[in-house]
Design a protein around this motif. Structure first.
Motif, PDB file in Angstrom:
ATOM      1  N   LEU A 116     -26.616 104.661  55.055  1.00  0.00           N
ATOM      2  CA  LEU A 116     -26.744 103.388  54.355  1.00  0.00           C
ATOM      3  C   LEU A 116     -26.554 102.198  55.288  1.00  0.00           C
ATOM      4  O   LEU A 116     -27.126 101.146  55.065  1.00  0.00           O
ATOM      5  CB  LEU A 116     -25.747 103.315  53.188  1.00  0.00           C
ATOM      6  CG  LEU A 116     -26.041 104.258  52.029  1.00  0.00           C
ATOM      7  CD1 LEU A 116     -24.933 104.175  50.982  1.00  0.00           C
ATOM      8  CD2 LEU A 116     -27.396 103.967  51.407  1.00  0.00           C
ATOM      9  N   THR A 117     -25.744 102.356  56.331  1.00  0.00           N
ATOM     10  CA  THR A 117     -25.576 101.279  57.308  1.00  0.00           C
ATOM     11  C   THR A 117     -26.907 100.998  58.000  1.00  0.00           C
ATOM     12  O   THR A 117     -27.247  99.852  58.265  1.00  0.00           O
ATOM     13  CB  THR A 117     -24.500 101.640  58.346  1.00  0.00           C
ATOM     14  OG1 THR A 117     -23.258 101.815  57.652  1.00  0.00           O
ATOM     15  CG2 THR A 117     -24.342 100.569  59.389  1.00  0.00           C
ATOM     16  N   ARG A 120     -29.721 100.680  54.340  1.00  0.00           N
ATOM     17  CA  ARG A 120     -29.268  99.942  53.162  1.00  0.00           C
ATOM     18  C   ARG A 120     -29.562 100.654  51.855  1.00  0.00           C
ATOM     19  O   ARG A 120     -28.799 100.581  50.938  1.00  0.00           O
ATOM     20  CB  ARG A 120     -29.817  98.514  53.110  1.00  0.00           C
ATOM     21  CG  ARG A 120     -29.274  97.639  54.167  1.00  0.00           C
ATOM     22  CD  ARG A 120     -27.804  97.374  53.922  1.00  0.00           C
ATOM     23  NE  ARG A 120     -27.212  96.814  55.113  1.00  0.00           N
ATOM     24  CZ  ARG A 120     -25.957  96.968  55.442  1.00  0.00           C
ATOM     25  NH1 ARG A 120     -25.157  97.654  54.695  1.00  0.00           N
ATOM     26  NH2 ARG A 120     -25.474  96.445  56.524  1.00  0.00           N
ATOM     27  N   CYS A 121     -30.724 101.312  51.721  1.00  0.00           N
ATOM     28  CA  CYS A 121     -31.042 102.059  50.503  1.00  0.00           C
ATOM     29  C   CYS A 121     -31.655 103.394  50.878  1.00  0.00           C
ATOM     30  O   CYS A 121     -32.298 103.526  51.908  1.00  0.00           O
ATOM     31  CB  CYS A 121     -32.020 101.294  49.620  1.00  0.00           C
ATOM     32  SG  CYS A 121     -31.272  99.878  48.809  1.00  0.00           S
ATOM     33  N   CYS A 147     -27.858 102.504  47.195  1.00  0.00           N
ATOM     34  CA  CYS A 147     -27.851 101.337  48.084  1.00  0.00           C
ATOM     35  C   CYS A 147     -26.415 101.009  48.462  1.00  0.00           C
ATOM     36  O   CYS A 147     -25.512 101.131  47.631  1.00  0.00           O
ATOM     37  CB  CYS A 147     -28.488 100.126  47.407  1.00  0.00           C
ATOM     38  SG  CYS A 147     -30.252 100.333  47.113  1.00  0.00           S
ATOM     39  N   CYS A 149     -23.812  98.125  50.710  1.00  0.00           N
ATOM     40  CA  CYS A 149     -23.727  96.772  51.273  1.00  0.00           C
ATOM     41  C   CYS A 149     -22.270  96.480  51.614  1.00  0.00           C
ATOM     42  O   CYS A 149     -21.375  97.185  51.148  1.00  0.00           O
ATOM     43  CB  CYS A 149     -24.294  95.754  50.296  1.00  0.00           C
ATOM     44  SG  CYS A 149     -23.546  95.827  48.648  1.00  0.00           S
ATOM     45  N   CYS A 154     -21.575  92.485  46.444  1.00  0.00           N
ATOM     46  CA  CYS A 154     -22.978  92.674  46.839  1.00  0.00           C
ATOM     47  C   CYS A 154     -23.661  93.786  46.051  1.00  0.00           C
ATOM     48  O   CYS A 154     -24.889  93.896  46.093  1.00  0.00           O
ATOM     49  CB  CYS A 154     -23.091  92.941  48.334  1.00  0.00           C
ATOM     50  SG  CYS A 154     -22.194  94.409  48.876  1.00  0.00           S
ATOM     51  N   SER A 159     -31.352  96.153  45.608  1.00  0.00           N
ATOM     52  CA  SER A 159     -31.922  95.688  46.873  1.00  0.00           C
ATOM     53  C   SER A 159     -33.436  95.716  46.804  1.00  0.00           C
ATOM     54  O   SER A 159     -34.026  96.327  45.921  1.00  0.00           O
ATOM     55  CB  SER A 159     -31.440  96.568  48.023  1.00  0.00           C
ATOM     56  OG  SER A 159     -30.052  96.433  48.156  1.00  0.00           O
TER      57      SER A 159
END
Length: 178
Positions: A116-117, A120-121, A147, A149, A154, A159
């Motif tokens: 995910l880093t 993100r998704c 996702c 964040c 957030c 996303s």
């Protein structure tokens, strides 16, 4: 004997760190903690996959969350949103789980956090995401969007990778050729 116990107790107090003090030094990211209300009845089955959220609320299903309508939990790594494409009684339903990365208990959190880093998704299914649990129990191949964040609240909006297919579908429905 009592003197030895007192010395041992004093040594422990002097040399063992207070976990609460360590926790307060950790980074804390406020994240929404909720699940779609229909999941509350199924939570006894979900608990091997995901920690219990602070609420089961219809507000969790909204695209834009109200800070005053939902509970917030402090996370030490990242906030997550799981968007689940369920089929209940033959009808498609989309449910949400929002919380901390560590709330996902049936998966390899460190591996998921790295993915995910970078992205993100992630589009996946329950068998792949919850592979640790899937080895112990049969999971249906339910489609999931996950996702992550790392900023305050957030996990309130989907996303872009999730939102884009929804916008394209809505556009095609509204402007379909007649």
């Amino acid at each position: 004997m009592a003197a030895q116990f007192t010395k041992l107790f004093s040594f422990i107090l002097a040399n063992v760190h207070d976990p609460a003090a360590l926790d307060s030094a950790a980074v804390k990211i406020p994240c929404y903690s909720c699940m779609s209300p229909y999941m509350e009845d199924s939570y006894p089955y979900l608990r091997t996959l995901y920690k219990k959220p602070l609420s089961f609320d219809i507000a969790c299903d909204q695209n834009s969350l109200n800070r005053h309508a939902l509970y917030i939990r402090n996370c030490t790594e990242m906030c997550v949103t799981l968007r689940i494409h369920d089929v209940i009684a033959g009808r498609r339903r989309i449910g949400y789980m929002r919380g901390c990365l560590t709330d996902i208990t049936g998966a390899s959190v460190s591996s998921l956090g790295r993915q995910l880093t970078n992205t993100r998704c992630l589009e996946t299914d329950a068998r792949q995401l919850f592979s640790l649990t899937a080895q112990r129990q049969e999971l249906e191949p339910t489609k999931l969007s996950v996702c992550g964040c790392e900023s305050e609240l957030c996990n309130s909006n989907p996303s872009a990778p999730i939102l884009l297919p929804l916008l394209i579908t809505a556009f095609l429905i509204v402007f379909r050729p007649r």
